[in-house]
Write an enzyme that holds these catalytic residues in place. Structure first.
Site, PDB file in Angstrom:
ATOM      1  N   GLY A  75      -8.589   7.481  -5.730  1.00 44.89           N
ATOM      2  CA  GLY A  75      -7.553   6.742  -5.139  1.00 44.89           C
ATOM      3  C   GLY A  75      -7.487   5.228  -5.130  1.00 44.89           C
ATOM      4  N   ASP A 110       0.906  -1.317   0.168  1.00 47.50           N
ATOM      5  CA  ASP A 110       0.031  -0.044   0.030  1.00 47.50           C
ATOM      6  C   ASP A 110       0.860   1.293   0.229  1.00 47.50           C
ATOM      7  OD1 ASP A 110      -1.952   2.076   0.377  1.00 47.50           O
ATOM      8  OD2 ASP A 110      -2.460   1.453   2.372  1.00 47.50           O
ATOM      9  N   ASN A 131       1.448   8.765  -0.063  1.00 48.55           N
ATOM     10  CA  ASN A 131       2.297   9.962   0.129  1.00 48.55           C
ATOM     11  C   ASN A 131       2.931   9.888   1.456  1.00 48.55           C
ATOM     12  OD1 ASN A 131       1.925  11.380  -2.447  1.00 48.55           O
ATOM     13  ND2 ASN A 131      -0.290  11.298  -1.832  1.00 48.55           N
ATOM     14  N   ASP A 163      -6.285   3.355  -2.949  1.00 46.22           N
ATOM     15  CA  ASP A 163      -6.358   3.170  -1.482  1.00 46.22           C
ATOM     16  C   ASP A 163      -7.805   3.083  -1.150  1.00 46.22           C
ATOM     17  OD1 ASP A 163      -6.167   5.810  -2.035  1.00 46.22           O
ATOM     18  OD2 ASP A 163      -5.565   6.501  -0.172  1.00 46.22           O
ATOM     19  N   ASP A 181     -10.511   7.682   7.323  1.00 43.02           N
ATOM     20  CA  ASP A 181      -8.775   7.097   7.337  1.00 43.02           C
ATOM     21  C   ASP A 181      -8.058   8.514   7.393  1.00 43.02           C
ATOM     22  OD1 ASP A 181      -6.934   5.405   6.793  1.00 43.02           O
ATOM     23  OD2 ASP A 181      -6.466   6.487   4.892  1.00 43.02           O
TER      24      ASP A 181
END
Length: 258
Positions: free
Chosen positions: A106, A6, A9, A108, A128
């Site tokens: 995204g 995973d 940034n 994620d 998150d």
């Protein structure tokens, strides 16, 4: 054994899943070469207890850092001789994305949506806490309806310090009071309590728009867990995206017993 990566940034989280259970996870920075990643991947497997002769059969990558992805893919190839499967449009996830531009979402967030719906089997909101603070909303049919994105707490603190020379660097934690008696306490109160209000407003707004009994699921760091405690958080899974990526791997042919 499955290797799940995973990449965000804020750094890289990787895990090895064997016989349905995760070995201890590893967290790495993003400023590495492919050769360095290969060495670190092998070291992470040994440290996690993979043991001599442990075999990685499949590798899957979720990345929101395009410049990093080629180095990770090459690192996996050098370490384990595998071609990494990357989550991208066209990969079977089991979640329908009902946004204006699904390709903008995204990976994620897609992984989190997959794991969250598998966990509660109903309408849910995922909050998150990472370099960005993200929220996604799924309806009872498991459709991902959209998201909200704000700077993460540490990102906000760094931006504030960069714009206000006299403010100190502050370790963020849940303050005992709103009225700060010094600069550090004032920053801590403003950011942490301010973000609790931000989270409350977005979660309440999403619940109203969903018009369903939506479970709140949290992910990310420990401070995020504490902020969500008073907002009706039903489950907190620190690495929810990895759980979703493992499910996506299964839905695309990986056998979880391997």
């Amino acid at each position: 054994m499955l290797l799940a990566l995973d990449a965000r940034n804020g750094g890289l989280t990787l895990g090895f899943k064997r016989s349905g259970a995760w070995l201890p996870l590893a967290r790495l920075g993003s400023e590495r070469t492919a050769d360095e990643y290969a060495f670190l991947f092998e070291a992470a497997l040994q440290r996690a207890g993979g043991g001599q002769g442990a075999t990685v059969q499949s590798a899957w990558l979720s990345s929101v850092v395009p410049a990093l992805s080629p180095r990770l893919i090459e690192g996996v190839r050098l370490a384990f001789g595998l071609e990494t499967q990357q989550l991208a449009p066209g990969v079977k996830t089991g979640v329908k994305i009902r946004t204006d531009q699904p390709s903008e979402l995204g990976s994620d967030l897609v992984c989190q949506a997959v794991a969250a719906y598998a966990l509660v089997q109903g309408a849910c909101i995922v909050a998150d806490f990472g370099a960005a603070l993200t929220f996604i909303a799924l309806n009872g049919a498991g459709e991902l309806l959209g998201a909200a994105i704000a700077p993460g707490l540490d990102t906000a603190a760094l931006a504030l310090r960069g714009s206000a020379a006299q403010l100190p660097q502050v370790r963020l934690d849940l303050p005992e009071r709103a009225i700060g008696k010094n600069s550090a306490a004032a920053v801590r109160s403003g950011i942490v309590l301010g973000y609790r209000g931000l989270a409350d407003a977005i979660i309440s707004g999403m619940r109203e728009e969903l018009a369903e009994d939506a479970a709140l699921i949290g992910s990310g760091d420990e401070l995020g867990r504490r902020l969500l405690d008073g907002l009706g958080c039903r489950h907190f899974v620190p690495d929810l995206a990895l759980e979703g990526l493992a499910l996506i791997a299964q839905r695309n042919g990986y056998a979880p017993g391997a």
